[in-house]
Design a protein around this motif. Structure first.
Motif, PDB file in Angstrom:
ATOM      1  N   LEU A   1       0.802  -1.216   0.000  1.00 17.86           N
ATOM      2  CA  LEU A   1       0.000   0.000   0.000  1.00 17.86           C
ATOM      3  C   LEU A   1       0.837   1.270   0.000  1.00 17.86           C
ATOM      4  N   PRO A   2       0.447   2.232  -0.831  1.00 10.70           N
ATOM      5  CA  PRO A   2      -0.831   2.309  -1.559  1.00 10.70           C
ATOM      6  C   PRO A   2      -0.855   1.569  -2.908  1.00 10.70           C
ATOM      7  N   ASP A   3       0.218   0.860  -3.258  1.00 10.05           N
ATOM      8  CA  ASP A   3       0.287   0.218  -4.564  1.00 10.05           C
ATOM      9  C   ASP A   3      -0.163  -1.237  -4.509  1.00 10.05           C
ATOM     10  N   VAL A   4      -0.890  -1.626  -5.546  1.00 15.44           N
ATOM     11  CA  VAL A   4      -1.403  -2.990  -5.666  1.00 15.44           C
ATOM     12  C   VAL A   4      -1.104  -3.479  -7.079  1.00 15.44           C
ATOM     13  N   ASP A   5      -0.334  -4.554  -7.198  1.00 17.06           N
ATOM     14  CA  ASP A   5      -0.028  -5.134  -8.507  1.00 17.06           C
ATOM     15  C   ASP A   5      -1.095  -6.156  -8.881  1.00 17.06           C
ATOM     16  N   PHE A   6      -1.324  -6.309 -10.177  1.00 12.43           N
ATOM     17  CA  PHE A   6      -2.400  -7.189 -10.637  1.00 12.43           C
ATOM     18  C   PHE A   6      -2.017  -7.886 -11.938  1.00 12.43           C
ATOM     19  N   ARG A   7      -2.798  -8.914 -12.257  1.00 10.36           N
ATOM     20  CA  ARG A   7      -2.777  -9.577 -13.564  1.00 10.36           C
ATOM     21  C   ARG A   7      -4.213  -9.765 -14.005  1.00 10.36           C
ATOM     22  N   VAL A   8      -4.519  -9.391 -15.253  1.00  9.55           N
ATOM     23  CA  VAL A   8      -5.877  -9.466 -15.787  1.00  9.55           C
ATOM     24  C   VAL A   8      -5.851 -10.135 -17.151  1.00  9.55           C
ATOM     25  N   THR A   9      -6.763 -11.073 -17.389  1.00  8.53           N
ATOM     26  CA  THR A   9      -7.026 -11.566 -18.746  1.00  8.53           C
ATOM     27  C   THR A   9      -8.444 -11.158 -19.088  1.00  8.53           C
ATOM     28  N   CYS A  10      -8.636 -10.621 -20.301  1.00  2.42           N
ATOM     29  CA  CYS A  10      -9.906  -9.988 -20.617  1.00  2.42           C
ATOM     30  C   CYS A  10     -10.185 -10.007 -22.110  1.00  2.42           C
ATOM     31  N   SER A  11     -11.401  -9.627 -22.456  1.00  4.46           N
ATOM     32  CA  SER A  11     -11.830  -9.578 -23.847  1.00  4.46           C
ATOM     33  C   SER A  11     -11.402  -8.275 -24.504  1.00  4.46           C
ATOM     34  N   LYS A  12     -11.523  -8.257 -25.821  1.00  2.00           N
ATOM     35  CA  LYS A  12     -11.320  -7.032 -26.585  1.00  2.00           C
ATOM     36  C   LYS A  12     -12.237  -5.938 -26.048  1.00  2.00           C
ATOM     37  N   GLY A  13     -11.727  -4.713 -26.006  1.00  2.69           N
ATOM     38  CA  GLY A  13     -12.548  -3.587 -25.597  1.00  2.69           C
ATOM     39  C   GLY A  13     -12.535  -3.275 -24.123  1.00  2.69           C
ATOM     40  N   THR A  14     -11.822  -4.090 -23.333  1.00  2.00           N
ATOM     41  CA  THR A  14     -11.734  -3.832 -21.890  1.00  2.00           C
ATOM     42  C   THR A  14     -10.741  -2.709 -21.628  1.00  2.00           C
ATOM     43  N   TYR A  15     -11.137  -1.737 -20.824  1.00  2.00           N
ATOM     44  CA  TYR A  15     -10.238  -0.647 -20.425  1.00  2.00           C
ATOM     45  C   TYR A  15      -9.715  -0.932 -19.027  1.00  2.00           C
ATOM     46  N   ILE A  16      -8.401  -1.138 -18.906  1.00  2.00           N
ATOM     47  CA  ILE A  16      -7.813  -1.398 -17.600  1.00  2.00           C
ATOM     48  C   ILE A  16      -7.847  -0.138 -16.746  1.00  2.00           C
ATOM     49  N   ARG A  17      -7.820   1.023 -17.371  1.00  2.00           N
ATOM     50  CA  ARG A  17      -7.975   2.271 -16.609  1.00  2.00           C
ATOM     51  C   ARG A  17      -9.352   2.347 -15.955  1.00  2.00           C
ATOM     52  N   SER A  18     -10.373   1.912 -16.675  1.00  2.00           N
ATOM     53  CA  SER A  18     -11.716   1.890 -16.084  1.00  2.00           C
ATOM     54  C   SER A  18     -11.799   0.868 -14.958  1.00  2.00           C
ATOM     55  N   LEU A  19     -11.089  -0.247 -15.121  1.00  2.00           N
ATOM     56  CA  LEU A  19     -11.048  -1.239 -14.051  1.00  2.00           C
ATOM     57  C   LEU A  19     -10.388  -0.652 -12.804  1.00  2.00           C
ATOM     58  N   ALA A  20      -9.352   0.158 -12.988  1.00  2.00           N
ATOM     59  CA  ALA A  20      -8.705   0.827 -11.851  1.00  2.00           C
ATOM     60  C   ALA A  20      -9.705   1.721 -11.125  1.00  2.00           C
ATOM     61  N   ARG A  21     -10.451   2.521 -11.883  1.00  2.00           N
ATOM     62  CA  ARG A  21     -11.466   3.402 -11.281  1.00  2.00           C
ATOM     63  C   ARG A  21     -12.507   2.604 -10.510  1.00  2.00           C
ATOM     64  N   ASP A  22     -13.027   1.546 -11.142  1.00  3.05           N
ATOM     65  CA  ASP A  22     -14.106   0.773 -10.535  1.00  3.05           C
ATOM     66  C   ASP A  22     -13.623  -0.036  -9.334  1.00  3.05           C
ATOM     67  N   PHE A  23     -12.395  -0.536  -9.406  1.00  6.07           N
ATOM     68  CA  PHE A  23     -11.822  -1.283  -8.292  1.00  6.07           C
ATOM     69  C   PHE A  23     -11.644  -0.359  -7.088  1.00  6.07           C
ATOM     70  N   GLY A  24     -11.137   0.855  -7.329  1.00  4.35           N
ATOM     71  CA  GLY A  24     -10.990   1.817  -6.240  1.00  4.35           C
ATOM     72  C   GLY A  24     -12.321   2.211  -5.640  1.00  4.35           C
ATOM     73  N   ALA A  25     -13.329   2.362  -6.501  1.00  4.90           N
ATOM     74  CA  ALA A  25     -14.669   2.706  -6.000  1.00  4.90           C
ATOM     75  C   ALA A  25     -15.240   1.582  -5.151  1.00  4.90           C
ATOM     76  N   ALA A  26     -15.006   0.332  -5.557  1.00  5.09           N
ATOM     77  CA  ALA A  26     -15.503  -0.809  -4.787  1.00  5.09           C
ATOM     78  C   ALA A  26     -14.867  -0.874  -3.404  1.00  5.09           C
ATOM     79  N   LEU A  27     -13.622  -0.435  -3.305  1.00  5.29           N
ATOM     80  CA  LEU A  27     -12.919  -0.428  -2.023  1.00  5.29           C
ATOM     81  C   LEU A  27     -13.231   0.826  -1.210  1.00  5.29           C
ATOM     82  N   GLY A  28     -13.860   1.813  -1.851  1.00  8.57           N
ATOM     83  CA  GLY A  28     -14.229   3.040  -1.153  1.00  8.57           C
ATOM     84  C   GLY A  28     -13.097   4.019  -0.969  1.00  8.57           C
ATOM     85  N   CYS A  29     -11.984   3.816  -1.698  1.00 10.25           N
ATOM     86  CA  CYS A  29     -10.833   4.698  -1.504  1.00 10.25           C
ATOM     87  C   CYS A  29     -10.348   5.333  -2.798  1.00 10.25           C
ATOM     88  N   GLY A  30     -10.940   4.959  -3.924  1.00  7.82           N
ATOM     89  CA  GLY A  30     -10.458   5.471  -5.200  1.00  7.82           C
ATOM     90  C   GLY A  30      -9.146   4.813  -5.597  1.00  7.82           C
TER      91      GLY A  30
END
Length: 268
Positions: A166-195
């Motif tokens: 913390l505050p850094d979190v490393d990840f690995r993602v496999t996904c379909s065409k059209g997935t935005y990892i930046r949007s995943l960052a936003r949504d993951f932070g929102a789910a944790l309540g900390c951005g």
């Protein structure tokens, strides 16, 4: 990658490139085209300037395979920074909000990934190339205007947290065409309540193509063919990187040293 003795660019080749940091995908295409004197060439899937890793180029008759390659599953690794948000969801724009994150446990952080696995609705970033009323969204964002971007269905097959410092979190993602990892960052932070925002992204795989088999730009330069007899060498102009005009990379260039110091030294 072992460099073949010869290519037939007109008949068609699939070239794997390791895109350098701050280069646009078009920078890579232009460099390869000019260096190797290729007449017909295109790339199979854009990478943001602040992303690195696998960029696939098709030449000649292989350009007909671009859509097929783009449609294949992709894999990424990278780093989210918790507790801070940015308008672009990455380092292209400055931090616009800070929230507490120190109370989060490793169990909570890992458990939050589950809600993003499978088919999900995702809204692309405003700082992206999606069209809004016939205009690229990042053009709207650059003017400071707001725009409504519709969500779309994407599929995330794997979302794994590989390191927590913390505050850094490393990840690995496999996904379909059209997935935005930046949007995943936003949504993951929102789910944790900390951005959160994305501070590092590497594309490691597209289908069966892997970044460890890719050519570096230095390797491409070493493949430059000799000049035809009688052709004089023209002075080479210094390559000008232009993503700063797109989304404020002056901020990235100014602040990257501070960002690097706050990240774990084991990051590659």
């Amino acid at each position: 990658m072992d460099i073949p003795r010869s290519f037939d660019f007109e008949a068609g080749e699939v070239l794997l490139l390791d895109k350098p940091l701050t280069w646009t995908s078009f920078d890579v295409v232009r460099k390869v085209k000019n260096t190797l004197r290729i007449k017909k060439i295109g790339h199979a899937g854009t990478l943001d300037p602040l992303a690195t890793g696998l960029l696939i180029l098709c030449t000649g008759k292989k350009t007909k395979e671009i859509d097929q390659i783009q449609a294949q599953e992709k894999e990424y690794t990278g780093t989210f920074r918790l507790g801070q948000t940015t308008p672009s969801f990455d380092l292209e724009t400055p931090v616009d909000a800070e929230l507490p994150y120190a109370h989060l446990t490793e169990e909570e952080i890992r458990a939050a990934t589950a809600q993003f696995v499978g088919q999900i609705a995702q809204t692309p970033p405003l700082f992206s190339a999606v069209k809004v009323n016939g205009e690229r969204a990042y053009e709207v964002a650059r003017r400071g205007d707001e725009a409504e971007i519709k969500s779309k269905q994407v599929t995330i097959r794997d979302f794994e947290i590989t390191r927590i410092a913390l505050p850094d979190v490393d990840f690995r993602v496999t996904c379909s065409k059209g997935t935005y990892i930046r949007s995943l960052a936003r949504d993951f932070g929102a789910a944790l309540g900390c951005g959160a925002h994305l501070t590092k992204l590497v594309r490691t795989r597209i289908g069966e193509y892997r970044v460890e088999d890719a050519l570096t730009m230095e390797a491409v330069e070493a493949m430059r063919p000799p000049r035809p007899e009688g052709e004089t060498e023209r002075p080479r102009r210094q390559r000008q990187l232009r993503p700063e005009r797109r989304a404020g990379l002056e901020y990235f260039n100014t602040n990257q040293a501070d960002s690097d110091q706050s990240q774990d030294k084991s990051e590659a």
